[in-house]
Motif scaffolding. Structure first.
Motif, mmCIF file in Angstrom:
data_model
loop_
_atom_site.group_PDB
_atom_site.id
_atom_site.type_symbol
_atom_site.label_atom_id
_atom_site.label_comp_id
_atom_site.label_asym_id
_atom_site.label_seq_id
_atom_site.Cartn_x
_atom_site.Cartn_y
_atom_site.Cartn_z
ATOM 1 N N VAL A 203 20.181 -2.577 -0.086
ATOM 2 C CA VAL A 203 20.974 -1.412 -0.472
ATOM 3 C C VAL A 203 21.139 -0.541 0.764
ATOM 4 N N HIS A 204 22.390 -0.188 1.055
ATOM 5 C CA HIS A 204 22.704 0.602 2.251
ATOM 6 C C HIS A 204 23.194 1.991 1.868
ATOM 7 N N SER A 205 22.684 2.991 2.565
ATOM 8 C CA SER A 205 23.220 4.347 2.446
ATOM 9 C C SER A 205 23.096 5.033 3.790
ATOM 10 N N CYS A 206 24.211 5.575 4.286
ATOM 11 C CA CYS A 206 24.164 6.335 5.534
ATOM 12 C C CYS A 206 24.167 7.826 5.230
ATOM 13 N N ALA A 207 23.743 8.200 4.010
ATOM 14 C CA ALA A 207 23.603 9.609 3.618
ATOM 15 C C ALA A 207 22.136 10.025 3.747
ATOM 16 N N PRO A 208 21.874 11.328 3.783
ATOM 17 C CA PRO A 208 20.472 11.774 3.826
ATOM 18 C C PRO A 208 19.757 11.507 2.498
ATOM 19 N N ASP A 209 18.431 11.593 2.527
ATOM 20 C CA ASP A 209 17.582 11.516 1.327
ATOM 21 C C ASP A 209 17.779 10.219 0.543
ATOM 22 N N SER B 70 18.831 -0.227 3.944
ATOM 23 C CA SER B 70 19.559 0.038 5.179
ATOM 24 C C SER B 70 19.916 1.523 5.234
ATOM 25 N N PHE B 71 19.609 2.175 6.372
ATOM 26 C CA PHE B 71 19.797 3.624 6.445
ATOM 27 C C PHE B 71 20.008 4.063 7.890
ATOM 28 N N ASP B 72 20.522 5.284 8.035
ATOM 29 C CA ASP B 72 20.724 5.915 9.335
ATOM 30 C C ASP B 72 19.400 6.534 9.762
ATOM 31 N N PHE B 73 18.778 5.970 10.776
ATOM 32 C CA PHE B 73 17.461 6.435 11.201
ATOM 33 C C PHE B 73 17.490 7.906 11.624
ATOM 34 N N GLY B 74 18.610 8.356 12.151
ATOM 35 C CA GLY B 74 18.727 9.731 12.613
ATOM 36 C C GLY B 74 18.707 10.765 11.502
ATOM 37 N N LEU B 75 18.869 10.344 10.257
ATOM 38 C CA LEU B 75 18.883 11.280 9.127
ATOM 39 C C LEU B 75 17.538 11.365 8.416
ATOM 40 N N VAL C 165 20.174 2.618 14.341
ATOM 41 C CA VAL C 165 19.758 3.379 15.518
ATOM 42 C C VAL C 165 20.832 3.422 16.603
ATOM 43 N N VAL C 166 21.943 2.714 16.407
ATOM 44 C CA VAL C 166 23.013 2.683 17.405
ATOM 45 C C VAL C 166 24.215 3.428 16.837
ATOM 46 N N GLU C 167 24.748 4.364 17.609
ATOM 47 C CA GLU C 167 25.864 5.191 17.133
ATOM 48 C C GLU C 167 27.023 4.319 16.646
ATOM 49 N N SER C 168 27.642 4.734 15.519
ATOM 50 C CA SER C 168 28.736 3.939 14.959
ATOM 51 C C SER C 168 30.105 4.367 15.478
ATOM 52 N N ALA C 169 30.172 5.521 16.150
ATOM 53 C CA ALA C 169 31.404 5.954 16.810
ATOM 54 C C ALA C 169 31.190 5.857 18.311
ATOM 55 N N ASP C 170 32.285 5.756 19.054
ATOM 56 C CA ASP C 170 32.183 5.552 20.496
ATOM 57 C C ASP C 170 31.224 6.552 21.140
ATOM 58 N N ALA C 171 30.251 6.034 21.850
ATOM 59 C CA ALA C 171 29.252 6.853 22.532
ATOM 60 C C ALA C 171 28.719 6.046 23.698
ATOM 61 N N SER C 172 27.958 6.710 24.571
ATOM 62 C CA SER C 172 27.357 5.966 25.676
ATOM 63 C C SER C 172 26.147 5.201 25.152
ATOM 64 N N LEU C 173 26.042 3.961 25.542
ATOM 65 C CA LEU C 173 24.933 3.108 25.108
ATOM 66 C C LEU C 173 23.925 3.026 26.252
ATOM 67 N N SER C 174 22.762 3.597 26.037
ATOM 68 C CA SER C 174 21.753 3.642 27.080
ATOM 69 C C SER C 174 20.869 2.398 27.032
ATOM 70 N N ASP C 175 19.686 2.511 27.544
ATOM 71 C CA ASP C 175 18.724 1.419 27.546
ATOM 72 C C ASP C 175 18.428 0.970 26.118
ATOM 73 N N PRO C 176 18.564 -0.319 25.798
ATOM 74 C CA PRO C 176 18.300 -0.782 24.427
ATOM 75 C C PRO C 176 16.913 -0.395 23.915
ATOM 76 N N ALA C 177 15.913 -0.447 24.791
ATOM 77 C CA ALA C 177 14.557 -0.069 24.375
ATOM 78 C C ALA C 177 14.501 1.399 23.969
ATOM 79 N N GLY C 178 15.338 2.225 24.621
ATOM 80 C CA GLY C 178 15.375 3.638 24.266
ATOM 81 C C GLY C 178 15.929 3.879 22.872
ATOM 82 N N SER C 179 16.801 2.973 22.415
ATOM 83 C CA SER C 179 17.396 3.132 21.085
ATOM 84 C C SER C 179 16.367 3.012 19.970
ATOM 85 N N VAL C 180 15.290 2.262 20.235
ATOM 86 C CA VAL C 180 14.263 2.064 19.198
ATOM 87 C C VAL C 180 12.979 2.832 19.505
#
Length: 334
Positions: free
Chosen positions: A214-220, A235-240, A263-278
């Motif tokens: 079950v996927h939700s990109c909403a909070p809570d 499945s969820f947005d880790f940032g929320l 953990v990876v932005e879904s809109a265009d953004a700079s992609l840094s070190d993969p290890a940093g993403s996790v």
């Protein structure tokens, strides 16, 4: 080993949607990047019927819908919009079949779950099905039947695959807390009883003999409810995530539920070190006192949500970044 661990999960996958309108190009990209856990791409840029709501409505059995200016509304019979949704789904399955010849592994397909669908589908009077308990029951039953046939078709086309079903439920929290607005916008529908929500989800989850996510990109995100309903993965947005979610995360991990962490932005953004993403995931693991060695086996790395709004170049880079980030977890668990 939990009841869900009789198969191998891939280390990374996508949420579902991709930019553009070329089904073959999308299928080629997804299957090429995710060698262990590809998914059926969704291409909402093609228009109504390719969007996540219309796409799922096209799967329903003996229920039909058409597009109004306000959104999707129930119809008496299948019309142009239903036919378009089914045609695009067929095109997408053709492309997936082409690029999964001989594939033997986990393959994910997505559909909107019963509660987000009930919040989005209008009845004839213009109000959402969510406000009518009988309509909600009928919708969930029709969805279950439609998904059963859809999953059988996917298995027929990719016979070596173990099919995972992802139910997209971004409106689930709003349904549980009475925050879905009525057609007028001046009030909200009454919160649906948690047991009713859980029961309908359990019935839909039961249609697949493989894992259901079950996927939700909403909070809570209601982790405990989803686990009780039979979800093998959440499945969820880790940032929320909030502190309040952390205890449920720990319980889910210890109970064998797989976490698909966005953990990876879904809109265009700079992609840094993969290890940093996790890095945030590692920090959470330590804070919860979980064994770092279980990170790679407990997680699947994903974008934070679908990639429909991204550029094609960024979408490809983001998916590849997910694979690299997952590899960093496996190579350096501590």
């Amino acid at each position: 080993m939990s009841e869900h661990e009789d198969f191998s999960w891939g280390p990374a996958t996508g949420i579902g949607s991709m930019p553009g309108g070329d089904a073959r190009e999308a299928a080629k990209t997804v299957t090429g990047i995710f060698e262990d856990f590809p998914h059926l791409p969704e291409l909402p840029a093609r228009g109504p019927g390719a969007d996540m709501i219309g796409r799922t409505l096209g799967l329903l059995v003996e229920m039909y819908a058409h597009v109004e200016p306000s959104g999707w509304r129930v119809s008496d019979r299948p019309g142009r919009d239903t036919r378009r949704a089914r045609s695009w789904m067929g095109e997408d399955l053709d492309a997936l079949e082409e690029f999964t010849q001989g594939y033997e592994g986990l393959l994910k397909v997505q559909a909107v779950g019963p509660w987000t669908l009930a919040a989005a589908l209008e009845l004839r009077g213009g109000e959402a099905a969510l406000g009518d308990p009988g309509a909600c029951r009928d919708l969930a039953a029709s969805l279950a039947e439609g998904l059963r046939a859809h999953l059988a078709e996917v298995r027929r086309r990719v016979p070596g695959a173990r099919v995972a079903l992802q139910l997209d439920e971004p409106s689930l929290t709003a349904v549980l807390t009475g925050q879905v607005r009525t057609a007028s916008g001046y009030r909200t529908y009454r919160a649906v009883d948690r047991q009713v929500v859980e029961s309908a989800l359990r019935d839909v989850v039961a249609v697949n003999d493989g894992p259901v996510i079950v996927h939700s990109c909403a909070p809570d995100v209601p982790f405990a409810l989803l686990r009780r309903a039979g979800a093998a993965g959440i499945s969820f947005d880790f940032g929320l995530l909030t502190e309040r979610d952390e205890e449920q995360i720990g319980e889910a991990v210890e109970g064998g539920t797989r976490l698909l962490v966005g953990v990876v932005e879904s809109a265009d953004a700079s992609l840094s070190d993969p290890a940093g993403s996790v890095m945030g995931v590692r920090t959470l693991w330590r804070r919860l006192g979980l064994n770092p060695g279980t990170l790679a086996e407990s997680l699947v790395v994903t974008p934070s949500c679908g990639l429909a709004g991204a550029s094609p170049a960024y979408a490809r880079a983001a998916l590849a970044h997910c694979v690299k980030a997952a590899r960093s977890l496996a190579d350096n668990p501590e």
